[in-house]
Motif scaffolding. Structure first.
Motif, PDB file in Angstrom:
ATOM      1  N   UNK A   1       0.852  -1.183   0.000  1.00  0.00           N
ATOM      2  CA  UNK A   1       0.000   0.000   0.000  1.00  0.00           C
ATOM      3  C   UNK A   1       0.892   1.237   0.000  1.00  0.00           C
ATOM      4  N   UNK A   2       0.752   2.069  -1.016  1.00  0.00           N
ATOM      5  CA  UNK A   2       1.625   3.239  -1.167  1.00  0.00           C
ATOM      6  C   UNK A   2       0.771   4.502  -1.190  1.00  0.00           C
ATOM      7  N   UNK A   3       0.688   5.161  -0.023  1.00  0.00           N
ATOM      8  CA  UNK A   3      -0.092   6.389   0.102  1.00  0.00           C
ATOM      9  C   UNK A   3       0.848   7.473   0.642  1.00  0.00           C
ATOM     10  N   UNK A   4       1.503   8.246  -0.227  1.00  0.00           N
ATOM     11  CA  UNK A   4       2.490   9.232   0.237  1.00  0.00           C
ATOM     12  C   UNK A   4       1.941  10.248   1.228  1.00  0.00           C
ATOM     13  N   UNK A   5       0.632  10.539   1.173  1.00  0.00           N
ATOM     14  CA  UNK A   5       0.067  11.543   2.064  1.00  0.00           C
ATOM     15  C   UNK A   5      -0.264  11.002   3.452  1.00  0.00           C
ATOM     16  N   UNK A   6      -0.179   9.656   3.649  1.00  0.00           N
ATOM     17  CA  UNK A   6      -0.475   9.069   4.964  1.00  0.00           C
ATOM     18  C   UNK A   6       0.734   9.261   5.871  1.00  0.00           C
ATOM     19  N   UNK A   7       0.486   9.863   7.063  1.00  0.00           N
ATOM     20  CA  UNK A   7       1.591  10.159   7.985  1.00  0.00           C
ATOM     21  C   UNK A   7       1.440   9.490   9.343  1.00  0.00           C
ATOM     22  N   UNK A   8       0.317   8.799   9.602  1.00  0.00           N
ATOM     23  CA  UNK A   8       0.117   8.149  10.904  1.00  0.00           C
ATOM     24  C   UNK A   8      -0.285   6.693  10.691  1.00  0.00           C
ATOM     25  N   UNK A   9       0.416   5.795  11.351  1.00  0.00           N
ATOM     26  CA  UNK A   9       0.038   4.392  11.418  1.00  0.00           C
ATOM     27  C   UNK A   9      -0.244   4.077  12.886  1.00  0.00           C
ATOM     28  N   UNK A  10      -1.515   3.829  13.220  1.00  0.00           N
ATOM     29  CA  UNK A  10      -1.903   3.483  14.583  1.00  0.00           C
ATOM     30  C   UNK A  10      -2.267   2.001  14.602  1.00  0.00           C
ATOM     31  N   UNK A  11      -1.563   1.225  15.395  1.00  0.00           N
ATOM     32  CA  UNK A  11      -1.761  -0.234  15.432  1.00  0.00           C
ATOM     33  C   UNK A  11      -2.428  -0.619  16.744  1.00  0.00           C
ATOM     34  N   UNK A  12      -3.644  -1.150  16.660  1.00  0.00           N
ATOM     35  CA  UNK A  12      -4.339  -1.668  17.838  1.00  0.00           C
ATOM     36  C   UNK A  12      -3.826  -3.077  18.161  1.00  0.00           C
ATOM     37  N   UNK A  13      -3.829  -3.416  19.459  1.00  0.00           N
ATOM     38  CA  UNK A  13      -3.382  -4.762  19.852  1.00  0.00           C
ATOM     39  C   UNK A  13      -1.972  -5.044  19.390  1.00  0.00           C
ATOM     40  N   UNK A  14      -1.100  -4.030  19.495  1.00  0.00           N
ATOM     41  CA  UNK A  14       0.261  -4.159  18.946  1.00  0.00           C
ATOM     42  C   UNK A  14       1.032  -5.297  19.583  1.00  0.00           C
ATOM     43  N   UNK A  15       0.651  -5.682  20.806  1.00  0.00           N
ATOM     44  CA  UNK A  15       1.377  -6.764  21.481  1.00  0.00           C
ATOM     45  C   UNK A  15       1.155  -8.103  20.789  1.00  0.00           C
ATOM     46  N   UNK A  16       0.164  -8.190  19.904  1.00  0.00           N
ATOM     47  CA  UNK A  16      -0.155  -9.449  19.232  1.00  0.00           C
ATOM     48  C   UNK A  16       0.687  -9.680  17.988  1.00  0.00           C
TER      49      UNK A  16
ATOM     50  N   UNK B   1       4.311   1.573   5.932  1.00  0.00           N
ATOM     51  CA  UNK B   1       3.231   2.116   5.104  1.00  0.00           C
ATOM     52  C   UNK B   1       3.185   3.634   5.164  1.00  0.00           C
ATOM     53  N   UNK B   2       3.843   4.247   6.155  1.00  0.00           N
ATOM     54  CA  UNK B   2       3.878   5.711   6.240  1.00  0.00           C
ATOM     55  C   UNK B   2       5.326   6.161   6.080  1.00  0.00           C
ATOM     56  N   UNK B   3       5.514   7.475   5.994  1.00  0.00           N
ATOM     57  CA  UNK B   3       6.858   7.997   5.762  1.00  0.00           C
ATOM     58  C   UNK B   3       7.285   7.869   4.324  1.00  0.00           C
ATOM     59  N   UNK B   4       6.327   7.740   3.401  1.00  0.00           N
ATOM     60  CA  UNK B   4       6.648   7.535   1.988  1.00  0.00           C
ATOM     61  C   UNK B   4       6.545   8.830   1.176  1.00  0.00           C
ATOM     62  N   UNK B   5       6.209   9.921   1.880  1.00  0.00           N
ATOM     63  CA  UNK B   5       6.121  11.207   1.204  1.00  0.00           C
ATOM     64  C   UNK B   5       7.074  12.218   1.825  1.00  0.00           C
ATOM     65  N   UNK B   6       6.770  13.468   1.649  1.00  0.00           N
ATOM     66  CA  UNK B   6       7.670  14.522   2.116  1.00  0.00           C
ATOM     67  C   UNK B   6       7.434  14.908   3.571  1.00  0.00           C
ATOM     68  N   UNK B   7       6.352  14.433   4.176  1.00  0.00           N
ATOM     69  CA  UNK B   7       5.981  14.884   5.509  1.00  0.00           C
ATOM     70  C   UNK B   7       6.519  13.928   6.590  1.00  0.00           C
ATOM     71  N   UNK B   8       6.851  14.487   7.755  1.00  0.00           N
ATOM     72  CA  UNK B   8       7.270  13.684   8.899  1.00  0.00           C
ATOM     73  C   UNK B   8       6.135  12.741   9.290  1.00  0.00           C
ATOM     74  N   UNK B   9       6.471  11.474   9.574  1.00  0.00           N
ATOM     75  CA  UNK B   9       5.443  10.460   9.828  1.00  0.00           C
ATOM     76  C   UNK B   9       5.644   9.792  11.180  1.00  0.00           C
ATOM     77  N   UNK B  10       4.541   9.132  11.648  1.00  0.00           N
ATOM     78  CA  UNK B  10       4.518   8.605  13.002  1.00  0.00           C
ATOM     79  C   UNK B  10       3.863   7.220  13.015  1.00  0.00           C
ATOM     80  N   UNK B  11       4.360   6.368  13.921  1.00  0.00           N
ATOM     81  CA  UNK B  11       3.771   5.042  14.156  1.00  0.00           C
ATOM     82  C   UNK B  11       3.435   4.940  15.636  1.00  0.00           C
ATOM     83  N   UNK B  12       2.145   4.731  15.947  1.00  0.00           N
ATOM     84  CA  UNK B  12       1.688   4.643  17.338  1.00  0.00           C
ATOM     85  C   UNK B  12       1.230   3.213  17.584  1.00  0.00           C
ATOM     86  N   UNK B  13       1.841   2.547  18.576  1.00  0.00           N
ATOM     87  CA  UNK B  13       1.535   1.157  18.899  1.00  0.00           C
ATOM     88  C   UNK B  13       0.727   1.132  20.190  1.00  0.00           C
TER      89      UNK B  13
END
Length: 817
Positions: A678-693, A705-717
């Motif tokens: 999945x390539x979405x350059x405008x996506x900057x947040x990946x929030x993962x529910x149940x990350x311990x699984x 899946x994020x950080x593929x464009x020019x904007x700073x991106x974040x992953x929240x577990x």
């Protein structure tokens, strides 16, 4: 020594003397034996009296010991006088000799407590008419209940039992005297049972016993096992192994393992004791009682398939010895040598299999050389809006060189998310089409296949299935209507299509190619060996280029993909940003939602990934469908949300992805189907529910899946109730951004069986080997390669046993894989 019974004294005399000496040491408090001395004498005194040979001494003993006023009712001074008199009489009895028969089951004096007995053997089982394939149930070597439970664990035959190795060993090998026992340690003693009886322990009936040797006494308790009191007969000698605790100032064994001390070799105590995998109703002692005589008797049925020269070069013991020592080792050194030999066997046989597969694939079957068309590739590369990295150029050169040879290429390209593997694959497909051959590009999901189709169409200047000039690209998935699929299959069979992108639909019977020259398989670990082979069979031994964005540790690459040559794209294109990663507990959920809301307010988009499609009564975690409804109504009512999961119809999935790509959706709520492709350059947040699984590698894929464009991106577990182990995984993925470093750590923490999250990966069932042991794996591969170079058909006499073992494991006729 005056006043001290030796270990060679009659058991009753030794026990009574130790109790009396302990009374002296304790100041005559009547607590040397459980229940008091009067209770002990009332139970065991009459039998001891009958064992005294001389009538005069027997009468004196009876009068002094059995007719004296109760010991408990005497003053300390009276007790001291009485104890001194009995000890003096016992010395006379010992000097005069006795005719006391040893207690039932008693044997001669044990070895010194610091010298474990060796070289003894338990009873053996018959080998007559027994083969490695004999059924344990038919041999009746175990009760039916034990045999049926073992069968649940995959142990049905003699061979299964021999290879049913312990998970670990308890080290009860160091014998101690009672005085040497240390609190909190696993230890072993040989001692006499002074007294044993049923007692209330923790509100329930159990067994309590007092045991001793020439250095002191110790208490032992067994919770919820009152029946043991009858089996621990007074004056019997036992071997006791377990953890020593402290209760009211006294040392106590808590539920220790024990066995009568006999000349036969101990199984449960006094040695390295095996701990086997169990199932409900199967007890450790029952498995050991079956395994010990079986291994002693039947291990000799095994044939050592390793050539003697190889064993000597690697310093490995023989197979029979290794199997015996793996179950009941003499010591830690023997255990280590046995485990190394058996682990080597597994890795070596596996390497022989993958090398055989590679030989069949590349050498035994001729391929077709694709005439190089560097001008076509260069024209394609010059049309790109970017320049290839050095790693991409190196990989493309390796692929091009393979395709020019008259044998089938078998190459795996590894690379981080966003490292540019797809561009290399497209360049190879262009080269194949320019040489007059067709190409097939297979992806594990329709979403990923559609993503690749769009990428190829864009890169090759095609938006409607027809590329510039004669380059034609088509998409084949299970979601096509029958008429569309039938027409597309006709075009492919007639050679009207140059490159076909698709899912498993590509390997269906009705799909045939006019002249298939190159097969590209993306996320190769999602496909089994049989599926790869089925696609290659659509042509005359076409070249194979496999790709994976899941970083694979070298040990797994050598094991799972030992039949493939490896290329590594270890550079990211300029401009790729590091994704900031944090893991949060459930109390920070609202904070995470507010952050997503702010990002969307700035014009960005977000993913929210849930482990399940629908809620489960068994698994307590958030599900995509329910979360989509809740988030839409309660959390983000003013935002545009979409739902994506694998059960949606193809048209609906494509519609959702189209809206998200075009910015018509702010948040995509999804299952792990978005892990790849999945390539979405405008996506900057990946929030993962149940990350311990999830494992580290899968979380890293989500983050990609994020950080593929020019904007700073974040992953929240987001983790609900992570265990300490899960917290460690989440901490690691938050701190480490190198995919290969994470893959190594993931393999260490979870093991190979869970690494990919799918059994389709072809991961072998290794009982002894650990794929984290790279030196042993490389040693096994080195010797496997050497044997293949010398004797690829294994026809030499010294390799016949090896060939037989490979045929047994992987099939007849050399089809080892």
């Amino acid at each position: 020594m005056k006043g001290v019974a030796t270990i060679s004294s009659p058991p009753w005399l030794y026990s009574l003397r130790r109790i009396l000496l302990l009374e002296q040491e304790r100041g005559y408090d009547d607590r040397a034996v459980m229940g008091g001395l009067d209770k002990y004498l009332g139970r065991h005194g009459p039998a001891a009296t009958q064992g005294i040979a001389q009538p005069g001494m027997r009468h004196r003993f009876q009068k002094l010991v059995l007719t004296t006023p109760t010991y408990g009712g005497c003053t300390p001074q009276e007790r001291a006088h009485w104890v001194a008199g009995v000890l003096s009489l016992l010395e006379e009895v010992e000097r005069a000799g006795t005719e006391v028969p040893p207690p039932e089951g008693h044997r001669p004096t044990p070895p010194h407590p610091t010298t474990p007995a060796r070289g003894r053997r338990t009873a053996r089982v018959s080998t007559q008419g027994v083969s490695l394939s004999s059924s344990l149930g038919q041999l009746k070597v175990a009760p039916p209940s034990v045999a049926s439970r073992l069968e649940k664990l995959g142990v049905a035959t003699v061979r299964d039992l021999l290879y049913f190795f312990p998970r670990r060993h308890l080290d009860y090998s160091q014998l101690n005297t009672v005085s040497q026992l240390e609190i909190g340690q696993e230890q072993t003693v040989i001692a006499l049972v002074w007294d044993a009886g049923v007692a209330m322990l923790g509100g329930r009936r159990g067994t309590e016993a007092v045991l001793g040797d020439e250095t002191g006494n110790v208490r032992a308790v067994w919770f919820n096992q009152p029946y043991l009191a009858k089996r621990l007969s007074t004056n019997s000698r036992v071997v006791l192994s377990g953890r020593v605790g402290l209760f009211k100032g006294q040392k106590v064994f808590e539920s220790p393992a024990w066995e009568p001390y006999e000349e036969a070799e101990t199984i449960h105590t006094g040695r390295l004791v095996p701990v086997y995998p169990l199932t409900e109703g199967l007890h450790p002692m029952a498995v050991r009682r079956l395994a010990k005589p079986a291994v002693d008797s039947w291990a000799g049925l095994l044939t050592d398939f390793l050539p003697p020269g190889l064993r000597q070069a690697c310093g490995l013991p023989g197979l029979v010895q290794a199997v015996r020592q793996a179950h009941f080792p003499d010591d830690l050194e023997a255990k280590g040598e046995a485990e190394r030999r058996l682990a080597f066997d597994e890795l070596f046989l596996l390497q022989m299999a993958v090398l055989s597969r590679k030989r069949q694939w590349q050498e035994a079957q001729p391929g077709q050389a694709l005439p190089p068309r560097p001008e076509a590739v260069e024209r394609f590369l010059s049309s790109l809006p970017f320049t290839l990295t050095d790693a991409q150029k190196r990989t493309l050169a390796e692929v091009s060189a393979d395709m020019a040879l008259p044998r089938a290429m078998a190459r795996l390209v590894q690379g981080e998310v966003g490292s540019g593997k797809t561009v290399v694959a497209v360049a190879a497909l262009v080269a194949a089409a320019a040489a007059g051959f067709q190409g097939a590009f297979m992806a594990p999901t329709e979403i990923l296949a559609e993503q690749h189709y769009r990428t190829l169409s864009k890169l090759l200047g095609s938006g409607n299935g027809h590329g510039n000039g004669n380059m034609r690209v088509a998409l084949l998935t299970g979601g096509l209507k029958s008429a569309e699929k039938e027409e597309l299959c006709r075009q492919v069979a007639c050679g009207e299509v140059d490159i076909v992108v698709g899912t498993h639909a590509l390997i269906q019977k009705e799909v045939s190619f006019h002249r298939l020259g190159l097969v590209v398989v993306d996320e190769q670990h999602r496909f089994g060996v049989a599926q790869r082979s089925a696609l290659r069979e659509k042509g005359y031994h076409p070249h194979l280029l496999a790709m994976t964005a899941t970083p694979i540790p070298r040990t797994l690459a050598l094991t799972l993909y030992g039949d493939l040559d490896l290329s590594l794209i270890d550079q990211l294109p300029p401009g790729r940003q590091q994704v900031k990663t944090r893991w949060l507990g459930p109390e920070k959920r609202d904070t995470a939602y507010e952050f997503v809301r702010r990002q969307v307010g700035e014009g960005r988009q977000a993913f929210i990934v849930c482990p399940l499609i629908e809620e489960s009564e068994v698994i307590a975690t958030r599900a995509a469908v329910a979360e989509y409804d809740r988030l839409s109504r309660e959390v983000f009512p003013g935002l545009r949300l979409g739902l994506l999961h694998g059960r949606l119809p193809s048209a609906e999935k494509e519609a959702v992805m189209h809206r998200f790509r075009e910015g018509e959706l702010d948040i995509l709520v999804s299952t792990p189907v978005v892990e790849v492709g999945i390539d979405i350059p405008n996506a900057t947040v990946m929030l993962v529910e149940g990350a311990e699984r999830f494992g580290l590698s899968q979380l890293h894929q989500f983050r990609g899946r994020v950080g593929r464009g020019e904007h700073l991106s974040y992953c929240i577990l987001l983790a609900e109730e992570p265990s300490p182990e899960a917290q460690e995984r989440l901490r690691v993925v938050a701190e480490v951004h190198d995919g290969f470093a994470l893959a190594e750590e993931d393999l260490r923490l979870r093991g190979p069986g869970e690494f990919f999250g799918t059994r389709q990966s072809g991961m072998p069932d290794l009982k002894m080997a650990r794929l984290t042991h790279l030196p042993l794996l490389e040693l096994a591969r080195e010797h496997a390669r050497s044997i293949f170079e010398q004797d690829p058909d294994l026809s030499h006499p010294e390799h016949r046993a090896l060939a037989a073992e490979l045929h047994r494991l992987y099939g007849e006729g050399g089809e080892w894989s």
